[in-house]
Design an enzyme around this catalytic site. Structure first.
Site, short mmCIF file in Angstrom:
data_model
loop_
_atom_site.label_atom_id
_atom_site.label_comp_id
_atom_site.label_asym_id
_atom_site.label_seq_id
_atom_site.Cartn_x
_atom_site.Cartn_y
_atom_site.Cartn_z
N CYS A 26 124.39 95.31 -15.39
CA CYS A 26 123.57 95.79 -14.27
C CYS A 26 123.97 97.20 -13.83
O CYS A 26 124.14 97.47 -12.64
CB CYS A 26 123.67 94.82 -13.11
N ILE A 57 121.62 102.71 -14.21
CA ILE A 57 120.55 103.14 -15.10
C ILE A 57 119.63 101.98 -15.48
O ILE A 57 118.45 102.17 -15.81
CB ILE A 57 121.12 103.86 -16.35
N ALA A 58 120.16 100.74 -15.40
CA ALA A 58 119.34 99.57 -15.75
C ALA A 58 118.18 99.38 -14.75
O ALA A 58 117.16 98.76 -15.09
CB ALA A 58 120.20 98.32 -15.81
N SER A 115 125.12 89.70 -16.32
CA SER A 115 126.21 90.49 -15.75
C SER A 115 127.47 89.66 -15.93
O SER A 115 127.40 88.49 -16.32
CB SER A 115 125.92 90.76 -14.28
N TYR A 120 127.83 87.93 -21.00
CA TYR A 120 127.05 88.56 -22.07
C TYR A 120 126.85 87.58 -23.23
O TYR A 120 125.84 87.61 -23.91
CB TYR A 120 127.72 89.85 -22.56
N LYS A 127 123.11 105.79 -24.24
CA LYS A 127 124.03 106.79 -24.78
C LYS A 127 125.12 107.05 -23.75
O LYS A 127 124.87 106.84 -22.57
CB LYS A 127 123.31 108.08 -25.17
N ARG A 178 131.94 107.33 -15.68
CA ARG A 178 132.02 108.42 -16.66
C ARG A 178 133.36 109.15 -16.62
O ARG A 178 133.65 109.95 -17.50
CB ARG A 178 130.90 109.42 -16.39
#
Lengths: 363, 363
Positions: A15, A18-19, A39, A64, A103, A176
């Site tokens: 989740c 960006i999802a 999740s 998952y 990506k 990130r």
């Protein structure tokens, strides 16, 4: 009467923020729907489904592994942190589910090759989630760049993608910035887009050599926050790019040919959803007495009925639909350009790590 | 009542094509007039005066020595090929005439230093003929770049200046392609402007290091037709530039800060004489859901009553007028930034000559 194209049923693995955007895109794409969300916590998956208005009946999973067992899922969108891609992208392919992978797709080309081999071996479509590739503006620009009379020979490319402006909260908290989650830092994140743009503009001919510019900026954990590099081809073409989390939002591509120049400044995410601009100038020059230009660049604006991320999902689902309905093979273009993008990232990373020496781009 | 500012009387040394534009600029500048033109042939000088509508009574000379003896000439505009600058710029200063010197100003900083020393020793004003510096757009842009709240900290600069597109006639005949006349080729010609733009954007702080990109293109005589380089500062700032005679006309500057980004695409010669555009975006970012931008770049347009080259002449003549009327000293800003531009050119040239290794920029 032609059979109606099948609706491709998506699972979403993780989740991430960006999802939200991509699940909306799946809903907007006419041949796609979300049927399941996973999740590490089932509550998080349930909340995601409710908070973002996913279709009634969307199934929530707390792991998952579980979503991979759902036989009602045709395709998986995977926005997990990069370090988890190898494991879960391979698992997705091995369960025969098509793979839309965000990506940066992998930490290095060796990892990506294992993912691509799993997709190939299991007959599933692979695509990386590089949204701007699917905007009709991208098609319109390529037509101009392919016009020898108007663009001539490609000479050089420059691209910048930056955002964040050095915001301290972003720099401290975002995944990130974590070496164990996204070890490629800004190079894998923002740099991915500029490298893809450079490859796209050069008809996916790999550059020969990458040289990083000598002053990248890293955080205390060693993750890249800002870097830049030059890419060269043997015929004299070259490209420069810059990616940064320390600079105001910038999304530039300049593509220079012997007869024309193309510019755009919102290539990753257009200023607005419904249309996207660029400029192109061709066969101009100095006017009489060099007092001005014969003609300034022309302004173009390309409309789209659904946003680029929905077009991306539509294209992916269309390929999957062909495989399901007609037994078509997976489209090889997408894994190929993903792999070339990763090869360039790896070369730039190697140049940074070896003291900014030139590095041959792998094959 | 204030005394009227004196009209500065110009000589033009050499009938280069660019002298047509600058002689028109001298006529357009309210404090300047052309009084003499010299060429190696007196007929050429006479024809130039007639063909380009210079004032009646403009004196024609058949040698550079003669125009230097004309006591009615206050200031000399020198557009000779670069290899002749050292001799004639020094001679101009030694005759007590103020010097408006076209770029590239010298073949290397040692030569430029001899020119600047001659100007200093003889109490004359020096300025290089970099026209875009004098456009009111340049002032307007600098105001935005100096606004910490709107632009933040400078992160990177990119500039391109190219023209010619590889036109064979231009490549075979222009003096810029002759090693005995303009040995710096495109680096001294188009590169001059981008390097100046980079210095201007960085408040004239010299970069520490220059590294040329590895695939410059030279003609058979060894003159640079296309090259590029990166410049770095110790604090993480960097710049890239590209100059070429093989690419369609391109005149880009992108200046990226932590809070804002400025772009323009006609910096050397604006599209039209009477106004010049640029864009600036500040404190923008992704909107809710990253579906677009909070705000796109704003478009600016800066008008000017007389073209930038006339403003350049006006500024030069105003400084000369102050010296003549009030005994002011020469303004040191112009020789200083000219010298810094040359230092960067020299470092880039050295990097090209030493196999694209980093070169420390001189002081």
């Amino acid at each position: 009467m032609a059979e109606k194209a099948p609706i491709i049923r998506f699972g979403i693995m993780g989740c991430a923020t960006i999802a939200i955007k991509v699940s909306r895109a799946i809903s907007l794409a006419p041949n796609s729907t979300v049927v399941a969300v996973a999740s590490r916590s089932i509550d998080k998956a349930r909340n995601f489904i409710t908070a973002h208005g996913l279709p009634e009946g969307t199934r929530a999973y707390g792991s998952y592994e579980e979503i991979l067992e759902d036989e009602g899922v045709d395709a998986m969108y995977v926005p997990l942190p990069t370090s988890l891609h190898l494991r879960w992208a391979v698992a997705t392919a091995e369960k025969g589910k098509h793979l839309l992978l965000d990506k940066p797709v992998a930490l290095c080309v060796a990892d990506l090759d294992r993912i691509l081999e799993a997709c190939e071996a299991n007959g599933v479509q692979y695509m990386d989630a590089t949204m701007w590739m699917h905007h009709p503006r991208t098609v319109a620009m390529k037509e101009l760049l392919s016009d020898q009379g108007r663009f001539g020979t490609l000479r050089s490319i420059h691209s910048v993608f930056s955002y964040g402006g050095g915001d301290p909260y972003f720099l401290e908290n975002d995944i990130r910035m974590k070496p164990d989650l996204d070890a490629l830092g800004v190079l894998g994140d923002a740099g991915w887009y500029s490298i893809r743009a450079i490859l796209w503009a050069s008809d996916y001919q790999l550059p020969t050599t990458a040289v990083a510019i000598s002053n990248p900026i890293k955080n205390a954990a060693g993750v890249l926050l800002s870097c830049a590099a030059t890419l060269t081809w043997d015929d004299g073409r070259f490209a420069t790019f810059h990616c940064s989390f320390l600079t105001h939002i910038t999304m530039e591509i300049s593509i220079m040919g012997s007869r024309g120049v193309l510019n755009l400044t919102d290539f990753v995410i257009p200023y607005e959803e419904s249309s996207a601009p660029f400029t192109f100038v061709s066969n101009s020059g100095f006017n009489e007495g060099s007092l001005g230009w014969i003609a300034p660049p022309e302004k173009y604006k390309v409309s789209t009925e659904i946003p680029q991320e929905a077009l991306m999902v539509q294209e992916f689902s269309s390929l999957v639909g062909e495989m399901k309905s007609n037994g078509s093979k997976a489209e090889k273009k997408w894994p190929e350009i993903s792999r070339k993008t990763q090869l360039v990232i790896d070369a730039v990373k190697a140049s940074i790590d070896n003291g900014f020496q030139p590095v041959q781009v792998g094959k």
